[in-house]
Design an enzyme around this catalytic site. Structure first.
Site, mmCIF file in Angstrom:
data_model
loop_
_atom_site.group_PDB
_atom_site.id
_atom_site.type_symbol
_atom_site.label_atom_id
_atom_site.label_comp_id
_atom_site.label_asym_id
_atom_site.label_seq_id
_atom_site.Cartn_x
_atom_site.Cartn_y
_atom_site.Cartn_z
ATOM 1 N N GLY A 504 10.306 22.761 14.437
ATOM 2 C CA GLY A 504 10.745 22.358 15.886
ATOM 3 C C GLY A 504 9.295 22.217 16.312
ATOM 4 O O GLY A 504 9.310 22.446 17.711
ATOM 5 N N GLY A 506 6.820 19.822 17.382
ATOM 6 C CA GLY A 506 6.551 18.518 17.391
ATOM 7 C C GLY A 506 6.884 17.728 16.191
ATOM 8 O O GLY A 506 7.878 18.122 15.397
ATOM 9 N N ASP A 570 4.526 34.254 10.097
ATOM 10 C CA ASP A 570 5.911 33.812 9.890
ATOM 11 C C ASP A 570 6.476 33.952 8.667
ATOM 12 O O ASP A 570 6.848 33.113 8.186
ATOM 13 C CB ASP A 570 5.638 32.274 10.263
ATOM 14 C CG ASP A 570 6.857 31.472 10.504
ATOM 15 O OD1 ASP A 570 7.886 32.377 10.988
ATOM 16 O OD2 ASP A 570 7.077 30.308 10.333
#
Ligand SMILES: *[C@@H]1O[C@H](CO)[C@@H](O)[C@H](O)[C@H]1NC(C)=O
Ligand SMILES: *[C@@H]1O[C@H](CO)[C@@H](O)[C@H](O)[C@H]1NC(C)=O
Ligand SMILES: *[C@@H]1O[C@H](CO)[C@@H](O)[C@H](O)[C@H]1NC(C)=O
Ligand SMILES: *[C@@H]1O[C@H](CO)[C@@H](O)[C@H](O)[C@H]1NC(C)=O
Ligand SMILES: *[C@@H]1O[C@H](CO)[C@@H](O)[C@H](O)[C@H]1NC(C)=O
Ligand SMILES: *[C@@H]1O[C@H](CO)[C@@H](O)[C@H](O)[C@H]1NC(C)=O
Ligand SMILES: *[C@@H]1O[C@H](CO)[C@@H](O)[C@H](O)[C@H]1NC(C)=O
Ligand SMILES: *[C@@H]1O[C@H](CO)[C@@H](O)[C@H](O)[C@H]1NC(C)=O
Length: 761
Positions: A504, A506, A570
């Site tokens: 998500g 760009g 992440d």
């Protein structure tokens, strides 16, 4: 010639006739005098009386018929020679073979207790074995193969017969003209893990590299197969010939040489195939923790094992000791360095073999026990199982040129990192979990940095990537170089049909000059397995546990072992890729951060990550640290165990997250209910419970309550008592958050290559 004499000589002929008919057997009414003999059926061996060269004494022995140079393979009265030709071998009334001389002295006997009244029979077999059997039922009473002299003929077993209690071994002759028991012996030593040794008296001179039991090993260069048998009947070694027509023997000679000799009929000579000990073969040549390496035909050198330094100033010839500045090696980030092609160290002192252990289990078992100094994976016949671990001094190690075992030596954290970075050198070929993650993840990360820096430079000069090599990364010889045009072609001009992943941040098509190319992972990512009804059954508990360990090590490396402290930010199941052997590799360093020196945490105003995996302090205050990665790891761990997403809702408790659900069950002592139902084969409940507990500890609300990744690895690989978890963070779903919305960490995968953006900073 008168009639009486004629009758007498005819009588003598008839009398001696029976001996000529049954040439290989001796019955209770017969005897063998000096000058007479038994000959085996195929004419391979003879039993009779002989004198060694330069000796006038007579001995009863067995020798080859077809070998023209008399070669004795067995002697009965070794220490009791007969000084004339009056020796007689017979079977006495109680069924034993006895050797007496003219003075009726007993020189040798089989000395076995024979049950019943039936008589016994001795037979010389074509293998060279003299057997004594009971006449009627052919029960074996005694055999010469149980009492070998100096040669190991094919099929002679050395070792312990657990039924008879007989321990067979070879002993040298005193000298070439005296077959008496000499000073050298070759035997199976059963202390520790059993191994074969050549002794002078009780001093070891040479030790054969220990082998796993019950897996025959072909020795093509020697022309036979080595068999190591360990069962309830026996523990023994014997060789079986590949070509039975070859005449060969392995002999301990009177000078202490153990040699393999093969008869060459053309030359009428025994030819040496192999001999020992020489140079590095001499037992313990280099002292403890030192490897003996052959320099030339006449010289050897001693080199310390990794993590050790010479005891004396010169070299390792007097042995080695742990490096003085070394760190503690007990639960302090230690690891293993593999040294290839070695003779396994002496196993007499606390060595331990488990043929059912996989290589990973072997490594963990060794890591868990602080007195474990090294381990070897015995991967014979491609079975991948078998673990030999050492708990004491490592002695008598030598380097072979192209065979031998890989010894994994326990080293401290500094040493471990040093060898990991070198990645060649001592480190061998295939290190399944840990090292693959490190070697893939770290270079990729560094390359992404290099590429990024290079791109920034390029952008200033308005120079574009197309058609240019990635110069900086080309220094890394392991890396392939890609051209943008190739990738454009490979991805069909970034056609949406070729997208494998979706993120998500760009659009991927605006990022023409920011790219990172990944190794192709045939099995895609972890989430595509554990959350898929059909594929999840491919991951049994053992595999899942190995994946958990693999991820732990990967993150630990980033946090601690690499020179830069890297916070991943992440971590999630879709960023854990699986290779063809289902080994985990952490990918997508899109938003990873390097933090400086001893800095422990950092702060950002832009929170990027994936909901469900982010720690409370990161979501709320933008604070990230290694402990926020620990939180994400905890979520991944619970997802692997349960096969459920943290963001799922549960029918009974729609407001609970996976963390909340596990916490509820944990408090009710029903934590095992959470285990993925597709792990239907048996799993170790204690191990699973331990994982769940570690998972809960990792997702604690307060970052200081969470363990470090090092502590996690130790908790996973030991049986120490774990702290009790408090109520974790995020046990309820937030009404306002859409858990499925992803605000970062996207991954675009296009056919064979996966391309992702990395954040400009
Ligand atoms: C036998 O003795 C002779 C003379 O002493 C010696 O030269 C020879 O080497 C000896 N042979 C053996 C086999 O010992
Ligand atoms: C042989 O040994 C016997 C018994 O020890 C002895 O009586 C005899 O004299 C010896 N004979 C010779 C020739 O040495
Ligand atoms: C025979 O065996 C018995 C018991 O095993 C032993 O005591 C004895 O010395 C042996 N005798 C001979 C002649 O070897
Ligand atoms: C036969 O020889 C064995 C072994 O030396 C001995 O124990 C036994 O007493 C002998 N039997 C007879 C009847 O001589
Ligand atoms: C055996 O060892 C002893 C003691 O070391 C020695 O005296 C003897 O000469 C050696 N025997 C042989 C045959 O080498
Ligand atoms: C086996 O080896 C150990 C250690 O070297 C030694 O103490 C023991 O005596 C050996 N046993 C035999 C039967 O040689
Ligand atoms: C006897 O010798 C022949 C020829 O050397 C060989 O082929 C055969 O296998 C031998 N027999 C045994 C039982 O070893
Ligand atoms: C480590 O292994 C040794 C040898 O097997 C054993 O004696 C010892 O008890 C073990 N220690 C622990 C803590 O398990």
């Amino acid at each position: 010639m008168d009639a009486e004499k004629l009758v007498t000589s005819m009588f003598l002929i008839i009398l001696s006739f029976p001996l000529c008919i049954s040439l290989d057997t001796l019955t209770s009414d017969q005897s063998i005098k000096d000058g007479q003999s038994l000959i085996s059926k195929e004419n391979n061996f003879t039993l009779g009386f002989f004198s060694p060269s330069n000796s006038s004494y007579r001995y009863l022995g067995i020798w080859y018929v077809k070998v023209t140079k008399q070669t004795v393979v067995w002697v009965a009265n070794r220490n009791d020679p007969i000084n004339d030709s009056t020796g007689v071998l017979s079977i006495n009334q109680s069924g034993n073979l006895v050797l007496r001389d003219s003075h009726n002295r007993l020189l040798w006997s089989t000395n076995v207790s024979v049950q019943g009244t039936t008589s016994s029979v001795a037979q010389l077999q074509d293998s060279g074995n003299l057997v004594l059997v009971q006449d009627n039922n052919k029960m074996l009473l005694w055999q010469s193969f149980d009492y070998p002299t100096d040669p190991l003929l094919p099929e002679i077993k050395i070792g312990l017969n657990r039924i008879t209690g007989v321990n067979s071994f070879l002993t040298s002759w005193k000298s070439q003209d005296d077959p008496g028991i000499g000073n050298y012996s070759f035997k199976l030593n059963l202390t520790g893990f059993p191994q074969l040794l050549l002794y002078e008296g009780s001093t070891p001179h040479y030790r054969a590299s220990p082998r796993p039991w019950n897996t025959p090993v072909a020795e093509p260069s020697l022309g036979f197969t080595s068999n190591f048998v360990n069962n309830e009947d026996e523990i023994s070694y014997f060789s079986s010939l590949d070509d039975p027509s070859i005449i060969t023997r392995c002999v301990v000679d009177s000078s202490g040489l153990l040699q393999q000799l093969t008869w060459n009929d053309g030359d009428r000579q025994w030819k040496q195939v192999w001999s020992t000990p020489k140079l590095c073969d001499n037992y313990g040549n280099c002292g403890a923790y030192s490897i003996c390496i052959v320099d030339s035909t006449t010289r050897f050198a001693c080199t310390c094992l990794p993590g050790y330094e010479p005891k004396s100033l010169r070299d390792g010839s007097e042995g080695c000791v742990r490096k003085k500045l070394g760190l503690s090696m007990c639960g302090n980030g230690e690891g293993f360095v593999k040294v290839a092609h070695l003779k396994a160290p002496d196993t007499f002192d606390a060595a331990w073999m488990d043929m059912s252990m996989s290589s990973l289990e072997c490594e963990l078992a060794c890591l868990r026990n602080c007195s474990c100094t090294a381990f070897i994976n015995y991967n014979t016949n491609g079975k991948g199982f078998g673990c030999l671990s050492f708990y004491g001094e490592l002695i008598d190690i030598l380097e072979f040129t192209d065979y031998g075992w890989d010894l994994n030596v326990r080293v401290d954290a500094t040493e471990s990192a040093k060898y990991t970075r070198k990645s060649k050198g001592f480190l061998g070929k295939k290190r399944k979990l840990a090292i693959t993650i490190l070697s893939i993840a770290v270079p990729l990360f560094l390359v992404s940095l290099l590429a990024y820096m290079w791109l920034m430079k390029k952008r200033k000069t308005k120079d574009y990537l197309e058609g240019n090599e990635l110069e900086d990364s080309s220094r890394h010889s392991d890396l392939s170089i890609f051209y943008l045009s190739c990738i454009v072609a490979a991805t069909d001009n970034f056609s949406p049909t070729n997208k494998l992943g979706q993120g998500g941040f760009g659009s991927v098509f605006k990022e023409e000059e920011k790219m990172l190319i990944y190794e192709y992972m045939p099995n895609k990512s972890l989430d595509s397995f554990i959350f898929d009804h059909t594929r999840s059954s491919l991951l049994n508990w053992r595999k899942r546990f190995e994946i958990i360990i693999g991820i732990t090590r990967g993150i630990l490396y980033l946090h601690q072992d690499s020179r830069l402290r890297i916070i991943y930010r992440d971590l999630k199941t879709s960023n854990v890729l699986l290779d063809g052997e289902m080994n985990p590799k952490i990918s997508d360093f899109g938003i990873a951060r390097i933090i400086k020196g001893d800095q422990i945490q950092d702060k950002t105003t832009r929170v990027v990550g994936t909901y469900g995996y982010m720690s409370p302090e990161y979501v709320i205050f933008g604070k990230f640290s290694t402990k926020s990665d620990v939180f994400s790891f905890g979520v991944i761990l619970l997802e692997i165990v349960s096969g459920k997403k943290n963001t799922n809702s549960y029918q009974n408790h729609p407001s609970l997250t996976l963390i909340g659900h596990v916490w509820e069950l944990w408090r009710e002592d029903r934590a095992l209910d959470i285990v993925d139902s597709s792990i239907n084969e048996s799993f170790v409940s204690l191990e699973v419970l331990r994982c769940i507990q570690i998972g809960l500890l990792c997702v604690q609300e307060d970052a200081t309550d969470r363990p470090t990744m090092l502590a996690v690895l130790l908790m996973l690989s030991s049986e120490t008592t774990l702290p009790s978890p408090k109520q974790p963070a995020f046990i309820f779903r937030s009404a306002t958050n859409d858990f499925e919305s992803i605000i970062g960490g996207e991954l675009y995968s296009i056919n064979d290559v996966t391309i992702t953006k990395f954040e400009g900073r």
